[in-house]
Motif scaffolding. Sequence first.
Motif, short mmCIF file in Angstrom:
data_model
loop_
_atom_site.label_atom_id
_atom_site.label_comp_id
_atom_site.label_asym_id
_atom_site.label_seq_id
_atom_site.Cartn_x
_atom_site.Cartn_y
_atom_site.Cartn_z
N LYS A 24 75.42 59.15 84.41
CA LYS A 24 75.62 59.55 85.80
C LYS A 24 77.11 59.77 85.99
CE LYS A 24 71.38 58.98 87.18
NZ LYS A 24 70.55 60.12 87.10
N ALA A 25 77.47 60.74 86.80
CA ALA A 25 78.86 61.11 86.97
C ALA A 25 79.71 59.99 87.57
CB ALA A 25 78.96 62.35 87.85
N ASP A 26 79.12 59.06 88.32
CA ASP A 26 79.92 58.02 88.96
C ASP A 26 80.01 56.74 88.14
OD1 ASP A 26 77.29 57.35 89.29
OD2 ASP A 26 77.47 56.80 91.39
N VAL A 52 80.82 65.64 94.85
CA VAL A 52 79.94 65.08 95.87
C VAL A 52 79.80 66.15 96.95
CG1 VAL A 52 79.63 63.23 97.56
CG2 VAL A 52 80.77 62.76 95.38
N PRO A 53 78.57 66.52 97.31
CA PRO A 53 78.41 67.55 98.34
C PRO A 53 79.20 67.21 99.62
CG PRO A 53 76.30 67.04 97.34
CD PRO A 53 77.28 66.04 96.81
N GLU A 58 86.65 65.48 92.72
CA GLU A 58 87.45 64.30 92.39
C GLU A 58 87.61 64.19 90.88
OE1 GLU A 58 87.21 59.46 92.47
OE2 GLU A 58 86.01 60.58 93.90
N LEU A 59 88.84 64.06 90.46
CA LEU A 59 89.13 63.84 89.05
C LEU A 59 89.57 62.39 88.91
CD1 LEU A 59 91.23 67.03 88.22
CD2 LEU A 59 88.78 66.70 87.99
N ASN A 60 88.94 61.65 87.98
CA ASN A 60 89.36 60.28 87.72
C ASN A 60 89.11 59.95 86.26
OD1 ASN A 60 86.64 59.18 87.45
ND2 ASN A 60 86.49 59.40 89.67
#
Length: 90
Positions: A24-26, A52-53, A58-60
């Motif tokens: 998952k991306a998060d 996120v719609p 966001e780049l992290n």
Amino acid sequence: MLSLATAYIILRPFFKPRGVAAWKADQTLGDVSLAAEDWELNLEGSEFPGSVPGNAQELNEATHPHLRLAETMISIPRIEPGDQVYCEYP
């Protein structure tokens, strides 16, 4: 260098770390190897890491580890009207 980072951001959704079943991306990746052989093609997923719609991209470190953001990203200082901005590129 900016063109390489842009290509990475565009291609990032098509790859996931090997051995991560439900990517998952998060998720926090922790100590994921950045070696090419430790990543695999992911054509089944529809995630775009860091998206996120209704929000900006966001780049992290968790979603885009190869960019090494802790080492490469700098903040822009607050400027006021009349301040001079000068950027020197090598």
